[in-house]
Design a protein around this motif. Structure first.
Motif, PDB file in Angstrom:
ATOM      1  N   LYS A 193       6.462   7.420  -5.651  1.00 10.56           N
ATOM      2  CA  LYS A 193       5.865   7.189  -4.299  1.00 10.56           C
ATOM      3  C   LYS A 193       4.843   6.227  -4.245  1.00 10.56           C
ATOM      4  O   LYS A 193       4.994   5.700  -3.154  1.00 10.56           O
ATOM      5  N   ARG A 194       4.275   5.720  -5.172  1.00 13.12           N
ATOM      6  CA  ARG A 194       3.451   4.672  -5.069  1.00 13.12           C
ATOM      7  C   ARG A 194       4.224   3.367  -4.806  1.00 13.12           C
ATOM      8  O   ARG A 194       3.864   2.402  -4.137  1.00 13.12           O
ATOM      9  N   ILE A 195       5.367   3.222  -5.550  1.00 13.24           N
ATOM     10  CA  ILE A 195       6.250   2.179  -5.415  1.00 13.24           C
ATOM     11  C   ILE A 195       6.728   2.190  -4.027  1.00 13.24           C
ATOM     12  O   ILE A 195       6.960   0.814  -3.587  1.00 13.24           O
ATOM     13  N   ILE A 196       7.445   3.138  -3.463  1.00  9.58           N
ATOM     14  CA  ILE A 196       7.955   3.187  -2.256  1.00  9.58           C
ATOM     15  C   ILE A 196       6.768   2.664  -1.277  1.00  9.58           C
ATOM     16  O   ILE A 196       7.069   1.836  -0.316  1.00  9.58           O
ATOM     17  N   GLN A 197       5.516   3.355  -1.109  1.00 15.05           N
ATOM     18  CA  GLN A 197       4.501   2.685  -0.428  1.00 15.05           C
ATOM     19  C   GLN A 197       4.123   1.236  -0.587  1.00 15.05           C
ATOM     20  O   GLN A 197       3.771   0.618   0.477  1.00 15.05           O
TER      21      GLN A 197
ATOM     22  N   ASN B  30       9.344  -4.968   1.537  1.00 12.27           N
ATOM     23  CA  ASN B  30      10.503  -4.837   0.679  1.00 12.27           C
ATOM     24  C   ASN B  30      11.432  -3.575   0.681  1.00 12.27           C
ATOM     25  O   ASN B  30      12.128  -3.196  -0.228  1.00 12.27           O
ATOM     26  N   LEU B  31      10.955  -2.603   1.703  1.00 11.47           N
ATOM     27  CA  LEU B  31      11.546  -1.249   1.509  1.00 11.47           C
ATOM     28  C   LEU B  31      13.049  -1.215   2.553  1.00 11.47           C
ATOM     29  O   LEU B  31      12.754  -1.772   3.677  1.00 11.47           O
ATOM     30  N   ILE B  32      13.988  -0.644   1.966  1.00 11.76           N
ATOM     31  CA  ILE B  32      15.108  -0.697   2.798  1.00 11.76           C
ATOM     32  C   ILE B  32      15.586   0.817   2.870  1.00 11.76           C
ATOM     33  O   ILE B  32      15.608   1.425   1.682  1.00 11.76           O
TER      34      ILE B  32
ATOM     35  N   ASP C 147      12.983  -6.862  -6.604  1.00 13.55           N
ATOM     36  CA  ASP C 147      11.849  -6.318  -6.241  1.00 13.55           C
ATOM     37  C   ASP C 147      12.201  -5.235  -4.773  1.00 13.55           C
ATOM     38  O   ASP C 147      11.241  -5.004  -4.076  1.00 13.55           O
ATOM     39  N   HIS C 148      13.309  -5.271  -4.199  1.00 15.01           N
ATOM     40  CA  HIS C 148      13.580  -4.400  -3.177  1.00 15.01           C
ATOM     41  C   HIS C 148      13.648  -2.705  -3.591  1.00 15.01           C
ATOM     42  O   HIS C 148      14.376  -2.670  -4.566  1.00 15.01           O
ATOM     43  N   ILE C 149      13.417  -2.094  -2.729  1.00 14.83           N
ATOM     44  CA  ILE C 149      13.318  -0.800  -2.895  1.00 14.83           C
ATOM     45  C   ILE C 149      14.210  -0.214  -1.853  1.00 14.83           C
ATOM     46  O   ILE C 149      13.978  -0.366  -0.691  1.00 14.83           O
TER      47      ILE C 149
END
Length: 89
Positions: free
Chosen positions: A29-33, A40-42, A59-61
């Motif tokens: 959840k922290r990585i997503i935030q 970098n969030l898709i 480093d894209h999520i």
């Protein structure tokens, strides 16, 4: 380059995938935030519930609505195809 269908016509390069995890744990959840804040969030869920988080070497999520098992099967199928092609040469 082999592409993996992650649902709704979205494709990801199989070579760039580092890991596929479920989104329930606090570290994920922290990585997503953090990815959201860095840009970098898709989000490839198309409004559905996120069941899988794909972490890439760039480093894209990537958020996906497919289950980990289903996505792993698709990735494994692609890996098997590559392995089979290498054997045939």
């Amino acid at each position: 380059m082999k592409l993996v269908n992650i649902g709704s016509g979205n494709l990801v390069s199989a070579d760039r995938i580092v890991t596929v995890v479920t989104p329930e744990s606090a570290p994920i959840k922290r990585i997503i935030q953090d990815a959201k804040e860095k840009g970098n969030l898709i989000d490839a869920t198309h409004g559905r519930k996120t069941k899988t988080v794909i972490i890439t070497d760039s480093d894209h999520i990537i958020l996906c609505y497919l289950t980990v098992e289903k996505l792993a099967g698709r990735i494994s199928d692609e890996a098997f195809k590559v392995f089979k092609e290498d054997e045939d040469e």
